[in-house]
Enzyme design. Structure first.
Site, PDB file in Angstrom:
ATOM      1  N   ARG A 202      13.052   0.759  12.756  1.00 37.94           N
ATOM      2  CA  ARG A 202      12.845   0.800  11.305  1.00 37.94           C
ATOM      3  C   ARG A 202      11.369   1.031  11.031  1.00 37.94           C
ATOM      4  NH1 ARG A 202      14.251   1.923   6.129  1.00 37.94           N
ATOM      5  NH2 ARG A 202      13.077   0.637   4.679  1.00 37.94           N
ATOM      6  N   CYS A 218      11.867  -3.478  -6.645  1.00 44.07           N
ATOM      7  CA  CYS A 218      12.170  -2.562  -5.547  1.00 44.07           C
ATOM      8  C   CYS A 218      13.185  -3.244  -4.624  1.00 44.07           C
ATOM      9  CB  CYS A 218      10.900  -2.192  -4.776  1.00 44.07           C
ATOM     10  SG  CYS A 218      10.105  -3.601  -3.968  1.00 44.07           S
ATOM     11  N   CYS A 220      12.463  -3.451  -1.229  1.00 38.60           N
ATOM     12  CA  CYS A 220      11.713  -3.541   0.027  1.00 38.60           C
ATOM     13  C   CYS A 220      11.941  -4.863   0.756  1.00 38.60           C
ATOM     14  CB  CYS A 220      10.228  -3.334  -0.225  1.00 38.60           C
ATOM     15  SG  CYS A 220       9.847  -1.738  -0.995  1.00 38.60           S
ATOM     16  N   GLY A 246       2.768   1.127  -1.624  1.00 39.59           N
ATOM     17  CA  GLY A 246       2.984   1.991  -2.776  1.00 39.59           C
ATOM     18  C   GLY A 246       3.180   3.447  -2.418  1.00 39.59           C
ATOM     19  N   ARG A 247       3.935   3.718  -1.347  1.00 41.42           N
ATOM     20  CA  ARG A 247       4.131   5.089  -0.878  1.00 41.42           C
ATOM     21  C   ARG A 247       2.806   5.767  -0.540  1.00 41.42           C
ATOM     22  NH1 ARG A 247       9.077   7.961  -4.237  1.00 41.42           N
ATOM     23  NH2 ARG A 247      10.632   6.353  -3.846  1.00 41.42           N
ATOM     24  N   ASP A 279       5.044  11.152  -2.980  1.00 41.85           N
ATOM     25  CA  ASP A 279       4.992  10.259  -1.827  1.00 41.85           C
ATOM     26  C   ASP A 279       3.835  10.707  -0.947  1.00 41.85           C
ATOM     27  OD1 ASP A 279       5.418   8.745   0.471  1.00 41.85           O
ATOM     28  OD2 ASP A 279       7.600   8.932   0.382  1.00 41.85           O
ATOM     29  N   ARG A 281       2.764   9.228   1.873  1.00 37.60           N
ATOM     30  CA  ARG A 281       2.813   8.706   3.234  1.00 37.60           C
ATOM     31  C   ARG A 281       2.919   9.831   4.267  1.00 37.60           C
ATOM     32  NH1 ARG A 281       7.790   4.661   2.448  1.00 37.60           N
ATOM     33  NH2 ARG A 281       8.483   6.497   1.261  1.00 37.60           N
TER      34      ARG A 281
END
Length: 347
Positions: A202, A218, A220, A246-247, A279, A281
């Protein structure tokens, strides 16, 4: 000196409100600069304002060149009324509905998109609003770097590891990795034993509000807990805890996005109004961490196809994708629906 040292110094300088150099541009972050520092470095009030393309679009500005890239940065001409306080009001979308109209603003042509785009990326890496002052080329700077310094190789060196007993989870170890550029620590939780089979993995992006405080905005926190349970039930695997709050826009900007969501914007539009991509990331560090752990094949626990693509682009084979859904609540139903309808998350 490591390749990432100049980038680390530039990030630290921007966060501290100091000027930095990127190629031939001299930069000062709008979010952390003071009016006094701007006056000291720009006594003639000639510095122009650099905004990301998405933020400029949110302000109704555009790049005047034909066929311009809508995501390309936009330079705004300096005028008599545009000072540090006004620039910050323009950069921070949380003020858009509270401030009086500011203007007129005049975009000016530039032919240095590569360097100016790098400047916006540097602000993002520092966790700051994507807005900078462009200072005189003669300005003294605290740190400087080249464009190539923004594309440093991602390194994942194990800093420390120790056993970490967890409730109802097979024997586990926590392994710490440090990003030499930002100084941030990413960690891997290695659970149980997975032998020669591709482990269940993950990739979990840090979420202070959800993971620690149990925010209902969210999914998460529940995803984190469920991932640990599923990896434990599988007999072993790895959870990577990545410092990509936060992405990838950072905690302060995530809270700014929450302000905008409270006013009716969805997650994607809030990020764009802030001046960021949907996004921000990337998963190069995740892939490097897996390789450092001796893992090159995984079964990935995710609904996000970008995670699959990101790992495979870095040479990690994703042999299976395992869906990872959580029940919704009245506070996050729209958020989860947006992830599916606008961010491409899978069922």
């Amino acid at each position: 000196m490591s390749e990432s040292a100049p980038l680390g110094r530039a990030i630290a300088a921007l966060r501290a409100g100091r000027a930095v150099g990127l190629e031939d541009q001299k930069l000062l972050a709008v979010e952390t600069a003071t009016a006094e520092m701007l006056d000291l470095l720009d006594p003639g009030r000639r510095a122009q304002l650099l905004l990301s393309g998405p933020r400029a679009a949110a302000l109704g500005l555009g790049n005047e060149r034909e066929a311009a890239d809508p995501d390309a940065p936009v330079v705004v001409a300096r005028c008599a009324w545009l000072g540090q306080d006004e620039a910050l009001a323009l950069a921070d979308p949380g003020r858009d509905l509270d401030r009086a109209p500011i203007g007129p603003l005049e975009p000016v042509a530039n032919d240095d998109d590569e360097v100016l785009g790098g400047a916006i990326e540097l602000a993002r890496l520092a966790g700051l609003l994507p807005a900078l002052w462009l200072l005189s080329p003669e300005t003294d700077v605290t740190a400087s770097l080249s464009l190539s310094g923004l594309d440093r190789p991602v390194q994942a060196t194990i800093v420390a590891r120790a056993r970490l007993p967890l409730d109802d989870i097979p024997p586990s170890q926590m392994v710490s990795f440090r990003d030499p550029a930002s100084g941030e620590d990413h960690v891997a939780l290695v659970i149980g034993a997975f032998g020669g089979e591709p482990p269940l993995v993950r990739l979990h992006s840090e979420c202070l509000t959800g993971d620690v405080f149990g925010s209902l905005k969210c999914d998460c926190g529940p995803q984190l807990k469920q991932a640990l349970r599923l990896i434990g039930d599988a007999g072993g695997g790895v959870l990577l805890y990545l410092r990509q709050e936060g992405r990838g826009i950072g905690l302060a900007n995530k809270l700014r996005a929450y302000q905008l969501q409270d006013r009716g914007l969805d997650t994607v539009d809030a990020n764009r109004r802030l001046g960021f991509a949907d996004d921000e990331r990337d998963y190069r560090m995740a892939a490097a961490m897996l390789r450092a752990l001796g893992i090159d094949r995984v079964r990935l626990l995710t609904n996000n196809p970008n995670k699959v693509a990101g790992l495979e682009r870095e040479g990690i084979a994703v042999e299976a994708r395992i869906a990872h859904h959580m029940p919704t609540n009245p506070h996050n139903a729209d958020y989860i629906a947006t992830k599916q309808s606008r961010s491409g998350h899978l069922g």
